[in-house]
Motif scaffolding. Structure first.
Motif, PDB file in Angstrom:
ATOM      1  N   VAL C  10       9.854  -6.758  10.036  1.00 30.28           N
ATOM      2  CA  VAL C  10       9.935  -5.759   8.966  1.00 30.28           C
ATOM      3  C   VAL C  10       8.673  -5.869   8.113  1.00 30.28           C
ATOM      4  CG1 VAL C  10      11.218  -4.975   6.951  1.00 30.28           C
ATOM      5  CG2 VAL C  10      12.450  -5.852   8.945  1.00 30.28           C
ATOM      6  N   ILE C  11       7.975  -4.757   7.976  1.00 28.22           N
ATOM      7  CA  ILE C  11       6.681  -4.786   7.272  1.00 28.22           C
ATOM      8  C   ILE C  11       6.659  -3.721   6.164  1.00 28.22           C
ATOM      9  CG2 ILE C  11       4.162  -4.548   7.520  1.00 28.22           C
ATOM     10  CD1 ILE C  11       4.667  -5.104  10.572  1.00 28.22           C
ATOM     11  N   GLY C  12       6.233  -4.151   5.006  1.00 25.56           N
ATOM     12  CA  GLY C  12       5.937  -3.225   3.918  1.00 25.56           C
ATOM     13  C   GLY C  12       4.500  -3.460   3.502  1.00 25.56           C
ATOM     14  N   LEU C  13       3.843  -2.426   3.000  1.00 24.07           N
ATOM     15  CA  LEU C  13       2.439  -2.589   2.614  1.00 24.07           C
ATOM     16  C   LEU C  13       2.233  -2.271   1.137  1.00 24.07           C
ATOM     17  CD1 LEU C  13       0.556  -0.806   5.545  1.00 24.07           C
ATOM     18  CD2 LEU C  13       1.023  -3.237   5.310  1.00 24.07           C
ATOM     19  N   GLU C  14       1.280  -2.969   0.547  1.00 29.52           N
ATOM     20  CA  GLU C  14       0.770  -2.592  -0.771  1.00 29.52           C
ATOM     21  C   GLU C  14      -0.720  -2.404  -0.579  1.00 29.52           C
ATOM     22  OE1 GLU C  14       1.930  -5.694  -3.498  1.00 29.52           O
ATOM     23  OE2 GLU C  14       4.009  -5.533  -2.817  1.00 29.52           O
ATOM     24  N   ILE C  15      -1.188  -1.228  -0.939  1.00 27.61           N
ATOM     25  CA  ILE C  15      -2.592  -0.928  -0.672  1.00 27.61           C
ATOM     26  C   ILE C  15      -3.299  -0.624  -1.981  1.00 27.61           C
ATOM     27  CG2 ILE C  15      -4.187   0.494   0.646  1.00 27.61           C
ATOM     28  CD1 ILE C  15      -0.584   0.786   1.540  1.00 27.61           C
ATOM     29  N   HIS C  16      -4.369  -1.357  -2.231  1.00 32.02           N
ATOM     30  CA  HIS C  16      -5.216  -1.066  -3.392  1.00 32.02           C
ATOM     31  C   HIS C  16      -6.300  -0.103  -2.958  1.00 32.02           C
ATOM     32  CE1 HIS C  16      -3.369  -4.829  -4.869  1.00 32.02           C
ATOM     33  NE2 HIS C  16      -3.479  -4.228  -6.036  1.00 32.02           N
ATOM     34  N   VAL C  17      -6.310   1.064  -3.558  1.00 28.95           N
ATOM     35  CA  VAL C  17      -7.291   2.085  -3.216  1.00 28.95           C
ATOM     36  C   VAL C  17      -8.207   2.278  -4.417  1.00 28.95           C
ATOM     37  CG1 VAL C  17      -7.608   4.495  -2.540  1.00 28.95           C
ATOM     38  CG2 VAL C  17      -5.591   3.231  -1.730  1.00 28.95           C
ATOM     39  N   GLN C  18      -9.480   1.940  -4.253  1.00 26.89           N
ATOM     40  CA  GLN C  18     -10.445   2.161  -5.351  1.00 26.89           C
ATOM     41  C   GLN C  18     -10.752   3.644  -5.440  1.00 26.89           C
ATOM     42  OE1 GLN C  18     -14.021  -0.096  -4.782  1.00 26.89           O
ATOM     43  NE2 GLN C  18     -13.249  -1.869  -5.906  1.00 26.89           N
ATOM     44  N   LEU C  19     -10.554   4.214  -6.609  1.00 24.20           N
ATOM     45  CA  LEU C  19     -10.808   5.641  -6.775  1.00 24.20           C
ATOM     46  C   LEU C  19     -12.301   5.878  -6.987  1.00 24.20           C
ATOM     47  CD1 LEU C  19      -7.746   6.530  -9.031  1.00 24.20           C
ATOM     48  CD2 LEU C  19      -7.982   6.772  -6.546  1.00 24.20           C
ATOM     49  N   SER C  20     -12.820   6.916  -6.353  1.00 24.71           N
ATOM     50  CA  SER C  20     -14.271   7.122  -6.383  1.00 24.71           C
ATOM     51  C   SER C  20     -14.678   7.935  -7.603  1.00 24.71           C
ATOM     52  CB  SER C  20     -14.707   7.814  -5.099  1.00 24.71           C
ATOM     53  OG  SER C  20     -13.922   8.980  -4.897  1.00 24.71           O
ATOM     54  N   THR C  21     -14.351   7.419  -8.777  1.00 23.86           N
ATOM     55  CA  THR C  21     -14.814   8.055 -10.010  1.00 23.86           C
ATOM     56  C   THR C  21     -16.225   7.567 -10.314  1.00 23.86           C
ATOM     57  OG1 THR C  21     -13.788   6.240 -11.208  1.00 23.86           O
ATOM     58  CG2 THR C  21     -12.515   8.262 -11.038  1.00 23.86           C
ATOM     59  N   SER C 171       6.385  -2.941  13.389  1.00 28.43           N
ATOM     60  CA  SER C 171       5.440  -3.621  14.291  1.00 28.43           C
ATOM     61  C   SER C 171       4.050  -3.534  13.690  1.00 28.43           C
ATOM     62  CB  SER C 171       5.439  -2.928  15.659  1.00 28.43           C
ATOM     63  OG  SER C 171       4.887  -1.623  15.522  1.00 28.43           O
ATOM     64  N   PRO C 172       3.159  -4.417  14.139  1.00 31.72           N
ATOM     65  CA  PRO C 172       1.770  -4.323  13.669  1.00 31.72           C
ATOM     66  C   PRO C 172       1.161  -2.965  14.013  1.00 31.72           C
ATOM     67  CG  PRO C 172       2.090  -6.307  15.014  1.00 31.72           C
ATOM     68  CD  PRO C 172       3.377  -5.558  15.048  1.00 31.72           C
ATOM     69  N   GLU C 173       1.540  -2.402  15.171  1.00 34.95           N
ATOM     70  CA  GLU C 173       0.985  -1.096  15.550  1.00 34.95           C
ATOM     71  C   GLU C 173       1.368  -0.043  14.517  1.00 34.95           C
ATOM     72  OE1 GLU C 173       2.801  -2.988  17.575  1.00 34.95           O
ATOM     73  OE2 GLU C 173       1.469  -3.500  19.239  1.00 34.95           O
ATOM     74  N   GLU C 174       2.631  -0.085  14.088  1.00 37.33           N
ATOM     75  CA  GLU C 174       3.065   0.896  13.096  1.00 37.33           C
ATOM     76  C   GLU C 174       2.325   0.702  11.778  1.00 37.33           C
ATOM     77  OE1 GLU C 174       7.642   1.342  14.767  1.00 37.33           O
ATOM     78  OE2 GLU C 174       7.327   1.067  12.623  1.00 37.33           O
ATOM     79  N   ALA C 175       2.153  -0.564  11.411  1.00 41.45           N
ATOM     80  CA  ALA C 175       1.468  -0.843  10.144  1.00 41.45           C
ATOM     81  C   ALA C 175       0.030  -0.345  10.190  1.00 41.45           C
ATOM     82  CB  ALA C 175       1.515  -2.340   9.842  1.00 41.45           C
ATOM     83  N   VAL C 176      -0.629  -0.585  11.332  1.00 41.58           N
ATOM     84  CA  VAL C 176      -2.023  -0.158  11.448  1.00 41.58           C
ATOM     85  C   VAL C 176      -2.096   1.373  11.504  1.00 41.58           C
ATOM     86  CG1 VAL C 176      -4.063  -0.168  12.934  1.00 41.58           C
ATOM     87  CG2 VAL C 176      -2.852  -2.312  12.455  1.00 41.58           C
ATOM     88  N   ALA C 177      -1.143   1.992  12.220  1.00 38.79           N
ATOM     89  CA  ALA C 177      -1.142   3.461  12.282  1.00 38.79           C
ATOM     90  C   ALA C 177      -0.969   4.039  10.879  1.00 38.79           C
ATOM     91  CB  ALA C 177      -0.022   3.946  13.204  1.00 38.79           C
ATOM     92  N   PHE C 178      -0.097   3.414  10.081  1.00 36.43           N
ATOM     93  CA  PHE C 178       0.091   3.884   8.705  1.00 36.43           C
ATOM     94  C   PHE C 178      -1.194   3.700   7.903  1.00 36.43           C
ATOM     95  CE2 PHE C 178       0.833   2.969   4.262  1.00 36.43           C
ATOM     96  CZ  PHE C 178       1.465   4.142   3.866  1.00 36.43           C
ATOM     97  N   ALA C 179      -1.794   2.515   8.063  1.00 36.48           N
ATOM     98  CA  ALA C 179      -3.002   2.215   7.297  1.00 36.48           C
ATOM     99  C   ALA C 179      -4.116   3.205   7.623  1.00 36.48           C
ATOM    100  CB  ALA C 179      -3.454   0.777   7.579  1.00 36.48           C
ATOM    101  N   ARG C 180      -4.237   3.514   8.910  1.00 36.50           N
ATOM    102  CA  ARG C 180      -5.269   4.482   9.321  1.00 36.50           C
ATOM    103  C   ARG C 180      -4.963   5.868   8.750  1.00 36.50           C
ATOM    104  NH1 ARG C 180      -8.883   2.801  13.067  1.00 36.50           N
ATOM    105  NH2 ARG C 180      -8.301   1.028  14.359  1.00 36.50           N
ATOM    106  N   LYS C 181      -3.685   6.192   8.768  1.00 28.18           N
ATOM    107  CA  LYS C 181      -3.289   7.498   8.256  1.00 28.18           C
ATOM    108  C   LYS C 181      -3.615   7.595   6.765  1.00 28.18           C
ATOM    109  CE  LYS C 181      -1.418  11.532   8.715  1.00 28.18           C
ATOM    110  NZ  LYS C 181      -0.113  11.793   9.325  1.00 28.18           N
ATOM    111  N   LEU C 182      -3.296   6.521   6.043  1.00 31.51           N
ATOM    112  CA  LEU C 182      -3.557   6.512   4.604  1.00 31.51           C
ATOM    113  C   LEU C 182      -5.071   6.625   4.346  1.00 31.51           C
ATOM    114  CD1 LEU C 182      -1.614   6.149   2.154  1.00 31.51           C
ATOM    115  CD2 LEU C 182      -2.621   3.886   1.914  1.00 31.51           C
ATOM    116  N   HIS C 183      -5.824   5.908   5.162  1.00 31.75           N
ATOM    117  CA  HIS C 183      -7.286   5.975   5.062  1.00 31.75           C
ATOM    118  C   HIS C 183      -7.754   7.414   5.240  1.00 31.75           C
ATOM    119  CE1 HIS C 183     -11.496   5.412   6.397  1.00 31.75           C
ATOM    120  NE2 HIS C 183     -11.475   4.365   5.584  1.00 31.75           N
TER     121      HIS C 183
END
Lengths: 492, 95, 490
Positions: C10-21, C171-183
């Motif tokens: 079971v994977i949850g993510l917290e992503i810090h996204v630097q805003l390009s201000t 799964s790690p694949e799902e986590a990476v797919a999410f991360a790429r999508k968020l990117h």
């Protein structure tokens, strides 16, 4: 010259009776000869003051005199002053030369005022007696065995002793009004948001407000005019027009409704203070005002609510004093934790540490709801009480402080008794309302102050009431005999 | 609710204040007298009351996204107890 | 292998996204990276006594755009709070962040796996906050020679959104797919530069395991600050393995923060911080509630650019790409724009997609540059594809032309002309060559003619190879094939 009010000095400068330099030299001399005993200043800035005075004289000659052109004043050492030590009464900032000016400092300077120096204060504005300063206690010029109140005790004592015609102060729970009452001067805490907090070292951000301290309401009006106004650097600064405070000072009080809350006259109140206050109310009645009984039932809980909210905010506000970028750092720290703990323990005094501990505790896990959140709810009740009262009255009045100036050291070991000194002033900060204290009598040779509380942004009305009272009485003109002989010598 | 010296030590650590063992009891007493006074808050009936965080009912002003600050490092770093190579120095940070 | 079916991750993510201000969240300091230490630290960033924060409109708008892009509720009255802790890179002694009333409420993101499977990952919320400065550990020491850390506060106050997902990935694949999508989403929105190696996006992964069928979640660990998809994948795999082994050996997982080291590819528990975990959050008294009106939201919604999902659907619809190819191209707005330009210039979207996903991606990865910096312009790729289609060059020669273009030797047409790479399509000339091959290789011709169907087919390649050798690859393959078939027939 030092017996004149700011308003009179302003006229004298305009008429060319004396120059700004002469005025500045006069007050500097007075401070130098008299402040040794009072200890009302932490830092004197004579060179800068004379340069500012000369600039003021030149501006006047060029027809560019600002509204306060050439008028000397002092700043509480809580306001950042560029190139000048800004200590906040603490060892922590004993070596702190501010790289910038507070908005209040900037505005008063832009109006032409001359800064003579920085006044003593309770450390980080935490105190009601001016005994917590790293630079030693300030003495009350009415009786140098007594305290001047706090935390703006240096400003109050200096103005009361006529070492300076006016000064700035800050008020978080009564820190302008209580010392004003104990030293017999006039001090105004404006509506929260009326005066910018940029550059004013924070004690409790949702309560702190800067204001003027002088010998009359008219002088306070003059200073407040220059201090007030929107400042985009302070998100809590209010963007709405500033009234012309001097213009309405003389307005008759006919029809004025004065709320008199029974909570400000508890059974435990010193009878003489109560009767002094009632006498002042009678004078206003004589001028056409009507007294109306009002209730502020939750005000009874203002001291407990304040002593959660203020320490909680302070515990966080004072975390920046960590010995990394400025201020005090302990010698030879063993590691990072040691640097933090020793720098802060050696840099802060006992009362500041107590409040940091109380505030940290009140915010900590498991206590937040019972303390902080509950205090914020009580704050709402208090604010609602005032709102209901102001539906029916124009101003609310009562004594400023339950007692007169007490002896140095009398309450040093009992913080809770000390906190009760602000029982009548604290609720005003919690609600964010404007309020003024002015002298209304003398008991045993010591001044008694009364408080005029107004609705939001009704500073003009408060000043109007105070000015009318001062036109009919002379309590505000009473000055301590402190320094009379020394001054005579100085003048000779 | 009251503090004991052990709880006080925990709070002091959170606040990064060093406590002298010798003063701990006296300090605990004083803090407890403050907390005792503060405990009167429990009297209030506040169940239906919204907390008040700011005296005025205002909303946050927003500043345009523009660079308005200059490099002031040399001026302000002179205030630092220890600095080197443009950095503020502290005892080693261990993660 | 049995273990893998027995356990569920079971994977949850917290992503810090630097805003390009351009400027920081609470001050007018620049957020540009790479400046001299502390040259972008203003009075506010340094937490000078008496200084106060004022909120950057750009940061608020970018956070709202993000919320709209993930179909989230926008909180019309969000509140900043203080998270109190001491750390040298945190000048105020608290981080200004949001907790109870974050600006972006619950939302969702669709992800697609390589096998085509689709899944929804729920966003719990996203909040605005300030970044901390940096502690530098090299080369500093005090008078006694003890190691010191240097503090650089240039990054302090850079605006971030922290995006917190529900524990929806398995799964790690799902986590990476999410991360790429968020990117893809944040870069398409233009609210973040997406430079992961610079720390513009930093992933914390919360991982737990449980036996298949269990209802309750296992104890999770948090692995912090993963700044590449590869590290994220590796760190999750490793942590899952560690937890399973721990439990199977009779141990229990303890809730802790772990730090993954990309160099050693190992993670370790961070120094226990439970004493520091009491952050004493409370509403920041220096900041007022952030009020956003319906009109503000509508105005921002009107500025939303095309997002990966919509773009993917359009690529499938307009260019007849496969869902997988469309997903790959639509995820990155620069890759998408490149593809579309190349498709238009070439008139063959499928070939353009193959080139972008294949040769160009591989080359960009090998040289570690982004598609915005691709030395071969999309227009030139289009031209090259045209030359393949009109028979000027073969696919093989086209790669040679592409290399030359990459090296800066000009447009495809210039390279083909300069190097004489134009395909030979003159039947007479080709016939001569075929005749010569047959003459020179009598033995192979005999063997070929004697061979059976399947074997014969293989041997045919030899003759094609000879033809290409003689023409330096320029022979038109279709014509050569036809001629050889005809001439080799017994």
């Amino acid at each position: 010259m030092h017996r004149k009010t700011l308003t009179e000095l302003q006229a004298g400068l305009a008429a060319g009776d004396f120059s700004a330099r002469e005025l500045t030299e006069h007050f500097l001399k007075r401070i130098q000869s008299l402040d040794g005993e009072l200890n009302s200043f932490i830092t004197l800035t004579p060179e800068q003051a004379l340069a500012q005075a000369d600039a003021a004289d030149q501006a006047r000659a060029a027809g560019q005199a600002g509204p306060l052109n050439g008028l000397p004043l002092a700043h509480k050492d809580i306001f950042c002053t560029r190139g000048v030590r800004t200590s906040c009464g603490s060892r922590m900032l004993d070596n702190f030369i501010s790289p910038y000016d507070a908005t209040v400092v900037e505005r008063l300077q832009a109006a032409g005022a001359v800064m003579l120096g920085k006044t003593n204060m309770d450390e980080f504005a935490m105190g009601s007696s001016n005994e917590t300063s790293w630079y030693g206690p300030v003495r009350n010029p009415w009786d140098t065995g007594r305290v001047p109140g706090g935390s703006s005790g240096g400003s109050a004592a200096a103005v009361a002793a006529r070492l300076v015609p006016a000064a700035t102060g800050t008020d978080t729970g009564g820190s302008i009004r209580q010392p004003a009452a104990l030293t017999g001067i006039t001090g105004l805490k404006p509506t929260y948001g009326r005066v910018s907090r940029w550059g004013m070292i924070a004690f409790a951000s949702s309560l702190d407000q800067a204001g003027p301290m002088a010998t009359s309401a008219a002088d306070c009006a003059l200073l407040l005019q220059a201090m007030s106004g929107h400042d985009p650097r302070d998100s809590t600064s209010v963007n709405q027009p500033v009234d012309n405070y001097s213009a309405t000072l003389d307005k008759p009080l006919t029809g004025l409704r004065i709320g008199v809350p029974e909570e400000f006259f508890p059974a435990t109140l010193d009878d003489r203070i109560a009767s002094t206050t009632r006498a002042a109310l009678a004078e206003l009645e004589k001028q056409g005002a009507t007294l109306v009984s009002v209730r502020l039932p939750s005000v009874d809980l203002s001291v407990p609510a304040y002593y959660v909210i203020a320490p909680a905010e302070a515990s966080s506000n004072l975390s920046r004093f960590d010995g990394v970028r400025y201020g005090y750092r302990c010698d030879d720290p063993a590691d990072l934790e040691d640097m933090y703990k020793r720098s802060r323990s050696e840099g802060f005094g006992a009362e500041v540490k107590r409040r940091i501990l109380v505030g940290t505790y009140a915010l900590s896990h498991g206590y937040y709801d019972a303390y902080y959140l509950r205090a914020q709810k009580v704050r709402r009740l208090i604010s609602n009480d005032f709102a209901a009262a102001f539906d029916n009255v124009d101003v609310i009045m009562g004594p400023t402080s339950p007692e007169q100036a007490f002896e140095l050291g009398a309450k040093k070991d009992d913080p809770v008794t000390m906190y009760m000194a602000d029982v009548f002033t604290i609720a005003v900060n919690l609600a964010g309302l404007p309020a003024l204290s002015m002298p209304a009598g003398m008991i045993d040779g010591l001044p008694v102050g009364i408080q005029v509380i107004g609705n939001y942004f009704r500073e003009a009305q408060i000043l109007n009431v105070a000015h009318r009272f001062q036109q009919a009485t002379n309590w505000h003109q009473k000055a301590p005999s402190f320094g009379e002989t020394a001054t005579a010598k100085g003048d000779a | 609710m009251a503090l004991d010296p052990q709880a006080l030590a925990g709070v002091a650590h959170l606040a990064r204040l060093h406590l002298d063992a010798a003063d701990s009891d006296a300090l605990t007493d004083r803090l407890n007298s403050i907390l005792g006074m503060v405990d009167r808050l429990q009297e209030a009936d506040v169940d239906a009351v919204q907390p008040l965080a700011h005296p005025l009912d205002a909303s946050q002003p927003l500043r345009p996204d523009a660079v308005t600050e200059q490099d002031i490092r040399d001026q302000v770093q002179a205030l630092a107890p220890a600095s080197e190579g443009s950095c503020y120095l502290v005892p080693k940070v261990i993660e | 292998m049995e273990k893998i079916t027995e356990w569920e991750t079971v994977i949850g993510l917290e992503i810090h996204v630097q805003l390009s201000t351009a400027s920081k969240i609470f001050s007018g300091s620049s957020t540009a990276v790479g400046a001299e230490p502390n040259s972008q630290a203003s009075l506010v960033d340094l937490a000078m006594p008496g200084t106060l924060p004022v909120l950057n409109r750009g940061a608020v708008e970018k956070a709202i755009l993000f919320g709209l892009a993930v179909n989230a509720e926008i909180c019309q009255r969000s509140v900043f709070e203080r998270k109190n802790y001491f750390y040298p890179d945190l000048p105020k002694g608290y981080q200004t962040t949001q907790l109870e009333a974050p600006i972006v409420g619950p939302g969702k993101v669709d992800i697609q796996l390589e096998n085509g499977e689709k899944k929804v990952v729920r966003i719990h919320h996203a909040h605005l906050e300030e970044d901390a400065g940096k502690s530098l550990h090299e080369e500093f020491s005090d008078a006694q020679g003890r190691g010191m850390s240097g503090i650089d506060l240039n990054r302090a106050g850079t605006p971030l959104i922290e995006v917190v997902t529900e524990p929806d990935m398995r799964s790690p694949e799902e986590a990476v797919a999410f991360a790429r999508k968020l990117h893809g989403i944040v870069t398409s929105l233009g609210i973040c530069d997406g430079e992961m190696s610079q720390g513009s996006m930093r992933f914390d992964v919360n991982v737990s395991v449980r036996r298949k069928g269990d209802e309750t979640l296992g104890t999770r660990t948090e692995t912090k600050n993963l700044n590449s998809f590869r590290f994220m994948d590796a760190a999750i795999r490793q942590e899952v393995q560690r937890q399973i082994e721990l439990i199977e050996d009779g141990g229990t997982v303890i809730q802790e923060t772990r730090l993954y080291n990309g160099d050693t590819q190992a993670s370790r528990s961070m120094r226990s911080k439970e004493d520091a975990n009491d952050y004493r959050y409370f509403p920041c008294p220096d900041l007022l509630p952030v009020v956003v009106t319906d009109a503000d939201i509508a105005a921002l919604r009107a500025t939303l650019p095309e997002l990966p999902d919509a773009r993917e659907a359009r690529f499938i619809d307009s260019y007849q790409l496969s869902a997988y190819d469309a997903g790959l191209l639509a995820g990155n707005r620069f890759a998408a724009a490149y593809f579309e330009t190349a498709a238009q210039h070439s008139g063959d979207a499928k070939l353009a997609a193959n080139w972008v996903i294949g040769d160009i991606s591989a080359r960009l990865n090998a040289e570690d540059i982004a598609i915005e910096q691709c030395p071969v312009s999309a227009e030139n790729l289009g031209q090259l594809i045209q030359r393949i289609k009109d028979g000027t060059v073969s696919s093989k020669i086209a790669r040679q032309v592409f290399d030359a273009c990459w090296q800066g030797e000009g447009s495809p047409d210039e390279v083909i002309a300069a190097k004489g790479l134009k395909q030979m399509s003159d039947t007479g000339e080709l016939e001569k060559i075929v005749d010569q091959i047959i003459a020179d290789n009598a033995e192979q011709v005999a063997a070929y003619q004697a061979a059976e169907g399947g074997k014969q087919k293989k041997m045919f390649g030899f003759f094609v190879g000879q033809a290409m050798k003689l023409t330096q690859g320029k022979a038109n393959p279709q014509q050569i094939n036809a001629l050889l078939q005809q001439k080799l027939a017994p």
